[in-house]
Scaffold this active site. Structure first.
Site, PDB file in Angstrom:
ATOM      1  N   ASP A 102      23.158  68.981  29.004  1.00  0.00           N
ATOM      2  CA  ASP A 102      22.262  67.841  29.199  1.00  0.00           C
ATOM      3  C   ASP A 102      21.031  67.916  28.305  1.00  0.00           C
ATOM      4  OD1 ASP A 102      20.555  69.537  30.591  1.00  0.00           O
ATOM      5  OD2 ASP A 102      21.598  69.118  32.484  1.00  0.00           O
ATOM      6  N   LYS A 152      20.745  63.716  30.659  1.00  0.00           N
ATOM      7  CA  LYS A 152      20.002  62.791  31.499  1.00  0.00           C
ATOM      8  C   LYS A 152      18.582  62.791  30.996  1.00  0.00           C
ATOM      9  CE  LYS A 152      21.846  64.650  35.330  1.00  0.00           C
ATOM     10  NZ  LYS A 152      21.665  65.263  36.625  1.00  0.00           N
ATOM     11  N   MET A 166       9.235  67.160  36.696  1.00  0.00           N
ATOM     12  CA  MET A 166       9.496  65.718  36.530  1.00  0.00           C
ATOM     13  C   MET A 166       8.300  64.885  36.978  1.00  0.00           C
ATOM     14  SD  MET A 166      13.400  65.688  37.974  1.00  0.00           S
ATOM     15  CE  MET A 166      13.115  66.853  39.294  1.00  0.00           C
TER      16      MET A 166
END
Ligand code: SAH
Length: 469
Positions: free
Chosen positions: A249, A271, A384
């Site tokens: 990813d 992602k 995040m």
């Protein structure tokens, strides 16, 4: 080639070892490990040497070396630092036609000891023909790290089933193909994971089903760490180097990807926020599909697969589909970024606990229990959280956290372009609006951030850090 490497069967054989100190001890250990009966001759013998030799059924002779000591031996090792004695031993051995090694004196050797990696029954000997022993030892250290100690168990397992496999396959080629699959597939991985019984059961099953051409592969869910390839685990590297397919990813750095097997199919399933190259269900399907086609699939994830990595979800689907899997932990971003930014996550004086929190807020609403995070003496690490920085900082201040609590944003941690921005809860948003540090980035909140200016060591962080006002 200056020397021919041979492996000498010394079990029960008499070997003459001359010397009673440290060097003799080292050589004595090697010789007895190979099953030799050591006759040790020296006028003075250290206690440890004495114990080793008598404990292994050898013979101690407390005397100066004499030619008669050669009687009945198969091999001679002189481990004294007296030139005169070494020269005489060498001359006597040559006259008697016996192989002799004088330690650290190549001209007086008819054989030399290699640097050894011992995974018995697998043994690797490395020689520099006596020219660069340190180089040989460096090489050995490299191999030691690449070859897990459990290779020994693998060697044993193969040894036990060797004749059975020989009986099953009529040609050398078929046998070799079979073993190659076993040794780079799930049987070997079971052994490396310490599951020896499961490995044996699987091997038996594979021998039985060897005629059926279809075998299920395996999935390895591997933590690739934060970006710096040197932060990979040995296990991650090994699996990456034998993968047929790698699904990776966006967080996996190009330098890490570079270390995958050249022939492996690399599939990007990355992602990035709100932009899933392949949706999660699609990734799960791909994993199952490739494993069912008999392939060794590495699912490479940034950091640690079980920390905000959705590793659990992927495994559940594999389990349901009957695909065997293993998980390899990786260094998670919190650990790596804080270290590379010189911010200890805990510190006796400032912080007694640390929390990893996702800053990914569904609908940007207050899914976070800010009251729980408002207390002092703890470090908060938001993953995040870059795009919700305003919500997070406001939430913390709203719950009573002091507005001047230090905050750091570590952007692209451990990578060559790592940047650290520091500030306080009430001004970090403005600072970031100006600095625009790119993702991936981690937010660290707590007193420990103050240590950054003192302990920072990686990269050019002085110029990229904004000091706390
Ligand atoms: N499983 C990963 C985390 C995945 S969530 C791990 O254990 O690290 C993705 C978040 O991790 C990013 O939004 C960012 O907050 C953080 N992250 C991952 N790698 C990072 C890096 N090199 N530098 C800074 N943050 C990183």
């Amino acid at each position: 080639m200056e020397y021919l490497p041979l492996f000498f069967d010394l079990k029960g054989q008499s070997v003459l070892l001359i010397g009673g100190g440290d060097i003799a001890l080292r050589k004595g250990r090697l010789l007895t490990r190979a099953g030799a009966r050591v006759r040790l001759v020296a006028p003075r013998i250290d206690a440890e040497v004495r114990e080793l030799i008598t404990g292994s059924g050898g013979e101690l002779i407390e005397a100066e070396y004499h030619r008669q000591h050669l009687h009945g031996v198969r091999l001679i090792v002189a481990a004294t630092d007296i030139d005169e004695v070494n020269r005489v031993v060498h001359a006597d051995a040559v006259a008697a036609g016996l192989p002799v090694n004088v330690v650290d004196n190549p001209p007086l050797c008819t054989f030399i000891f290699p640097a050894i990696v011992d995974r018995s029954p697998i043994v690797i000997g490395i020689s520099s023909a006596g020219k660069a022993p340190v180089l040989a030892r460096n090489l050995r250290a490299k191999l030691e790290t690449l070859i897990p100690p459990s290779y020994a168990n693998l060697g044993e397992l193969v040894g036990r089933f060797r004749s059975q496999v020989k009986a099953k396959f009529d040609s050398v080629n078929k046998r070799r193909n079979f073993w190659e699959k076993v040794l780079s597939g799930s049987v070997a991985e079971r052994v490396f994971a310490g599951q020896n019984e499961a490995a044996e059961a699987l091997l038996i099953e594979q021998i039985e089903r060897a005629d059926a051409d279809h075998q299920v592969g395996e999935v390895y869910l591997v933590g690739a760490g934060p970006g710096d390839p040197e932060l990979l685990t040995f296990k991650a590297l090994r699996l990456m180097q034998q993968a047929d397919v790698v699904l990776y990813d966006a967080l996996v750095s190009p330098e890490v990807l570079e270390l995958c097997r050249r022939d492996a199919d690399l599939i990007y399933v990355g992602k990035q926020r709100d932009n899933h190259a392949v949706p999660q269900e699609g990734i799960n399907d791909l994993l199952v599909q490739h494993a069912k086609a008999g392939q060794r699939v590495v699912r490479l994830k940034g950091g640690d697969p079980f920390i905000f990595g959705r590793g659990g979800e992927e495994l559940r689907q594999l389990k349901e589909a009957g695909v065997p899997f293993q998980v390899v932990p990786g260094i998670t971003a919190a650990s790596a970024c804080s270290t590379y930014a010189g911010i200890p996550l805990t510190h006796r004086d400032y912080s007694q606990s640390v929390k990893f929190i996702t800053g990914q807020l569904k609908r940007r609403s207050a899914a976070i229990d800010y009251d729980d995070l408002a207390g002092n003496n703890q470090t908060l690490v938001f993953y995040m959280g870059l795009h919700t920085l305003d919500v997070l900082t406001a939430g913390l201040i709203g719950a009573g956290k002091s507005p001047d609590t230090p905050v750091a944003i570590v952007s692209r941690g451990t990578r060559p372009d790592q940047q650290v921005l520091t500030g306080r809860l009430d001004d970090i948003c403005a600072r970031q609006a100006q600095a625009q540090l790119p993702a991936p980035a981690l937010i660290i909140v707590g007193e420990v951030v103050e240590l950054h200016s003192e302990l920072s060591w990686y990269g050019d962080s002085q110029s990229s850090s904004v000091p706390i006002a």
